[in-house]
Design a protein around this motif. Sequence first.
Motif, PDB file in Angstrom:
ATOM      1  N   ALA A 128       0.835  -1.207   0.000  1.00  0.00           N
ATOM      2  CA  ALA A 128       0.000   0.000   0.000  1.00  0.00           C
ATOM      3  C   ALA A 128       0.869   1.255   0.000  1.00  0.00           C
ATOM      4  CB  ALA A 128      -0.921   0.000   1.213  1.00  0.00           C
ATOM      5  N   ALA A 129       1.966   1.224   0.747  1.00  0.00           N
ATOM      6  CA  ALA A 129       2.875   2.374   0.792  1.00  0.00           C
ATOM      7  C   ALA A 129       3.468   2.657  -0.591  1.00  0.00           C
ATOM      8  CB  ALA A 129       3.990   2.127   1.801  1.00  0.00           C
ATOM      9  N   ASN A 130       3.762   1.607  -1.360  1.00  0.00           N
ATOM     10  CA  ASN A 130       4.282   1.798  -2.717  1.00  0.00           C
ATOM     11  C   ASN A 130       3.242   2.426  -3.640  1.00  0.00           C
ATOM     12  OD1 ASN A 130       7.149   0.615  -3.472  1.00  0.00           O
ATOM     13  ND2 ASN A 130       6.329  -0.679  -1.829  1.00  0.00           N
ATOM     14  N   TRP A 131       1.971   2.034  -3.482  1.00  0.00           N
ATOM     15  CA  TRP A 131       0.918   2.687  -4.251  1.00  0.00           C
ATOM     16  C   TRP A 131       0.788   4.163  -3.873  1.00  0.00           C
ATOM     17  CZ3 TRP A 131      -1.351   1.196  -8.512  1.00  0.00           C
ATOM     18  CH2 TRP A 131      -1.411  -0.158  -8.842  1.00  0.00           C
ATOM     19  N   VAL A 132       0.887   4.442  -2.582  1.00  0.00           N
ATOM     20  CA  VAL A 132       0.849   5.838  -2.124  1.00  0.00           C
ATOM     21  C   VAL A 132       1.974   6.639  -2.766  1.00  0.00           C
ATOM     22  CG1 VAL A 132       1.189   7.345  -0.119  1.00  0.00           C
ATOM     23  CG2 VAL A 132      -0.314   5.365   0.068  1.00  0.00           C
ATOM     24  N   LEU A 133       3.162   6.041  -2.836  1.00  0.00           N
ATOM     25  CA  LEU A 133       4.306   6.723  -3.447  1.00  0.00           C
ATOM     26  C   LEU A 133       4.021   7.076  -4.899  1.00  0.00           C
ATOM     27  CD1 LEU A 133       7.253   7.690  -3.401  1.00  0.00           C
ATOM     28  CD2 LEU A 133       7.935   5.358  -4.008  1.00  0.00           C
ATOM     29  N   GLN A 134       3.472   6.133  -5.665  1.00  0.00           N
ATOM     30  CA  GLN A 134       3.222   6.366  -7.089  1.00  0.00           C
ATOM     31  C   GLN A 134       2.210   7.489  -7.310  1.00  0.00           C
ATOM     32  OE1 GLN A 134       5.064   4.946  -9.506  1.00  0.00           O
ATOM     33  NE2 GLN A 134       6.154   3.979  -7.798  1.00  0.00           N
ATOM     34  N   PHE A 135       1.114   7.451  -6.568  1.00  0.00           N
ATOM     35  CA  PHE A 135       0.101   8.490  -6.756  1.00  0.00           C
ATOM     36  C   PHE A 135       0.544   9.827  -6.162  1.00  0.00           C
ATOM     37  CE2 PHE A 135      -2.614   4.794  -7.559  1.00  0.00           C
ATOM     38  CZ  PHE A 135      -3.251   5.231  -8.720  1.00  0.00           C
ATOM     39  N   SER A 136       1.400   9.795  -5.161  1.00  0.00           N
ATOM     40  CA  SER A 136       1.961  11.039  -4.618  1.00  0.00           C
ATOM     41  C   SER A 136       2.871  11.704  -5.645  1.00  0.00           C
ATOM     42  CB  SER A 136       2.742  10.749  -3.332  1.00  0.00           C
ATOM     43  OG  SER A 136       1.890  10.290  -2.309  1.00  0.00           O
ATOM     44  N   ILE A 137       3.592  10.906  -6.412  1.00  0.00           N
ATOM     45  CA  ILE A 137       4.452  11.442  -7.478  1.00  0.00           C
ATOM     46  C   ILE A 137       3.606  12.142  -8.535  1.00  0.00           C
ATOM     47  CG2 ILE A 137       6.015  10.831  -9.368  1.00  0.00           C
ATOM     48  CD1 ILE A 137       7.003   8.494  -7.579  1.00  0.00           C
ATOM     49  N   ILE A 138       2.530  11.464  -8.970  1.00  0.00           N
ATOM     50  CA  ILE A 138       1.650  12.053  -9.990  1.00  0.00           C
ATOM     51  C   ILE A 138       1.028  13.352  -9.476  1.00  0.00           C
ATOM     52  CG2 ILE A 138      -0.428  11.701 -11.385  1.00  0.00           C
ATOM     53  CD1 ILE A 138       0.176   8.682 -11.236  1.00  0.00           C
ATOM     54  N   THR A 139       0.547  13.339  -8.228  1.00  0.00           N
ATOM     55  CA  THR A 139      -0.053  14.535  -7.624  1.00  0.00           C
ATOM     56  C   THR A 139       0.946  15.683  -7.573  1.00  0.00           C
ATOM     57  OG1 THR A 139      -1.473  13.139  -6.245  1.00  0.00           O
ATOM     58  CG2 THR A 139      -1.218  15.434  -5.571  1.00  0.00           C
ATOM     59  N   PHE A 140       2.172  15.351  -7.218  1.00  0.00           N
ATOM     60  CA  PHE A 140       3.219  16.367  -7.122  1.00  0.00           C
ATOM     61  C   PHE A 140       3.471  17.022  -8.484  1.00  0.00           C
ATOM     62  CE2 PHE A 140       7.638  17.782  -7.101  1.00  0.00           C
ATOM     63  CZ  PHE A 140       7.690  18.499  -5.926  1.00  0.00           C
ATOM     64  N   VAL A 141       3.544  16.218  -9.539  1.00  0.00           N
ATOM     65  CA  VAL A 141       3.809  16.748 -10.882  1.00  0.00           C
ATOM     66  C   VAL A 141       2.652  17.608 -11.368  1.00  0.00           C
ATOM     67  CG1 VAL A 141       4.197  16.123 -13.301  1.00  0.00           C
ATOM     68  CG2 VAL A 141       5.388  14.874 -11.489  1.00  0.00           C
ATOM     69  N   ILE A 142       1.412  17.189 -11.087  1.00  0.00           N
ATOM     70  CA  ILE A 142       0.236  17.985 -11.463  1.00  0.00           C
ATOM     71  C   ILE A 142       0.288  19.361 -10.793  1.00  0.00           C
ATOM     72  CG2 ILE A 142      -2.271  18.182 -11.215  1.00  0.00           C
ATOM     73  CD1 ILE A 142      -2.376  15.115 -11.519  1.00  0.00           C
ATOM     74  N   ASN A 143       0.579  19.366  -9.493  1.00  0.00           N
ATOM     75  CA  ASN A 143       0.674  20.644  -8.766  1.00  0.00           C
ATOM     76  C   ASN A 143       1.828  21.494  -9.283  1.00  0.00           C
ATOM     77  OD1 ASN A 143      -1.506  19.966  -7.139  1.00  0.00           O
ATOM     78  ND2 ASN A 143      -0.230  19.022  -5.569  1.00  0.00           N
ATOM     79  N   LEU A 144       2.877  20.836  -9.751  1.00  0.00           N
ATOM     80  CA  LEU A 144       4.037  21.537 -10.296  1.00  0.00           C
ATOM     81  C   LEU A 144       3.653  22.351 -11.528  1.00  0.00           C
ATOM     82  CD1 LEU A 144       7.156  21.575  -9.676  1.00  0.00           C
ATOM     83  CD2 LEU A 144       7.381  19.861 -11.476  1.00  0.00           C
ATOM     84  N   ILE A 145       2.872  21.748 -12.399  1.00  0.00           N
ATOM     85  CA  ILE A 145       2.473  22.409 -13.647  1.00  0.00           C
ATOM     86  C   ILE A 145       1.506  23.563 -13.371  1.00  0.00           C
ATOM     87  CG2 ILE A 145       1.339  22.045 -15.884  1.00  0.00           C
ATOM     88  CD1 ILE A 145       2.328  19.117 -15.705  1.00  0.00           C
TER      89      ILE A 145
END
Length: 512
Positions: A128-145
């Motif tokens: 579950a922690a690995n899934w959290v990491l993957q979606f946290s990465i995507i969220t971070f990039v979206i906020n970056l743009i």
Amino acid sequence: MVDRRLDNQRIAKNTALLSFRMLCMTLIALYTSRVVLTSLGIENYGIYNVVGGGVMMFSIISGALTASINRFITFELGRGDMIKLKMVFSTSIMIQLLLGFIIVLLAESIGVWFLNEKMVIPQDRLNAANWVLQFSIITFVINLISVPYNAVIIAHERMSAFAYISIIEAVGKLMIAYFIMISPMDKLIFYAITICLLSFVIRIIYGFYCKKNFEECSCHFIWNKEILKNMFSFASWNMIGASSAIFRDQGGNIVINLFCGPAVNAARAIAFQVNNAIQGFVQSFMTALNPQITKSYASGDTGYMISLLYKGARFSFYILLFISLPIIVNTEFILSIWLGQVPDHTVLFIQLVLMFALSECISMPLITAMYATGNVRNYQIVVGGLQMMNLPISYIALHMGAIPESVVIVAIIISQICLITRLIMLNKTIHLNLFQFVSHVYLNILVVSLVASALPLYIMIVVEKITVNSFIFLLLLCIITSAFSILYLGCNTKERKFIYERVSNILLHRHG
């Protein structure tokens, strides 16, 4: 002589709008935090915050460029150069896209390795922690743009749009909190997915609003060497400051995880959530004030800029003191009502984190002023270097057996050292008068704090257990002592008159 009354009125109006935004967001956040904590459990809540915080470590890179984008967009708007402004915006989008690609590569390599090999995560929750990491990465990039679009809204001082979109985001989080309770899938994974989807929706809304209202928000492929050089030069030095803040906050979170485990991470996460909600009111004020600081420097009006620094430092502290004092005095009682199940260490974490916020808010307008000048190399080397000391000192303290809250105590001490350093450097850069700042700002807020807090803190110590009646009494006492000390010790006659007029206008408007 430039009439600054309209600017001051705009700051007051925008502060009111953003404060309304923060009030709505805070009320929603207080409820959603309880629901999310109850639904996820203390361990899962701690895992989400420490893993998501690990992704935030990559803000070392993005934070530096974010500050650069905000500064250059506001500066060019202050100069009135629309052609240059369009070029800066398009260049910012290109930079963020490239940066997002780099961060994905780093997170998928370094981040995945660190999560699975070094972090203290129960084996049955590692997937579950690995899934959290993957979606946290995507969220971070979206906020970056989204950064350039947010910067344009703030630079144009369209705080109503900023407020309404943020409220939509808060309502989205409220809906997520409800859906977590009824979701049939793993609640931690579901939470990470829905937060990611919400970020995507908010990103679309920001983009649509900006393209409709601001002509500079049309992205074209632009490779202007001069703009790139200036922005990267600013960002490269600012990266020291961005990295120091991330190491202090998220690095401290990881150090706590290594020595104390996810349960203490949950306590710290709750403390910082309370802090973010409360400090949001100060950030609302500073978001309204910052464009004026940068624009006044861009137009050459340093006298007005310095007056804004004095007022900004004092009033940001007053706002935070007025809101945080009742919480500091009644922390344990509030947590028992709010959360029911209170993780160990949460009470002291909240009290210390709010004290750290009070220390930091004095520096907020000073940081904006330094960024406005564009001369950030020496500033970032010295101040960023000082803030970098948070992580090693905290690690040593915990290694020697200190309590987990010592991480925040270290941050408070270093925060005050950094404040002194900023004042000295601004004295050399914009001729900020150190004696006047100490006498008109620092001593002023010190006296206000002592008068406002003395009696409530004394009663808190004397009373063995806070009941509903004593809570209400202490709450009213904090409001009265804070309001009295701020108005009659912290404000001059002109400022009091302005506050009275604004409050009277609001009351008359509602009555009418």
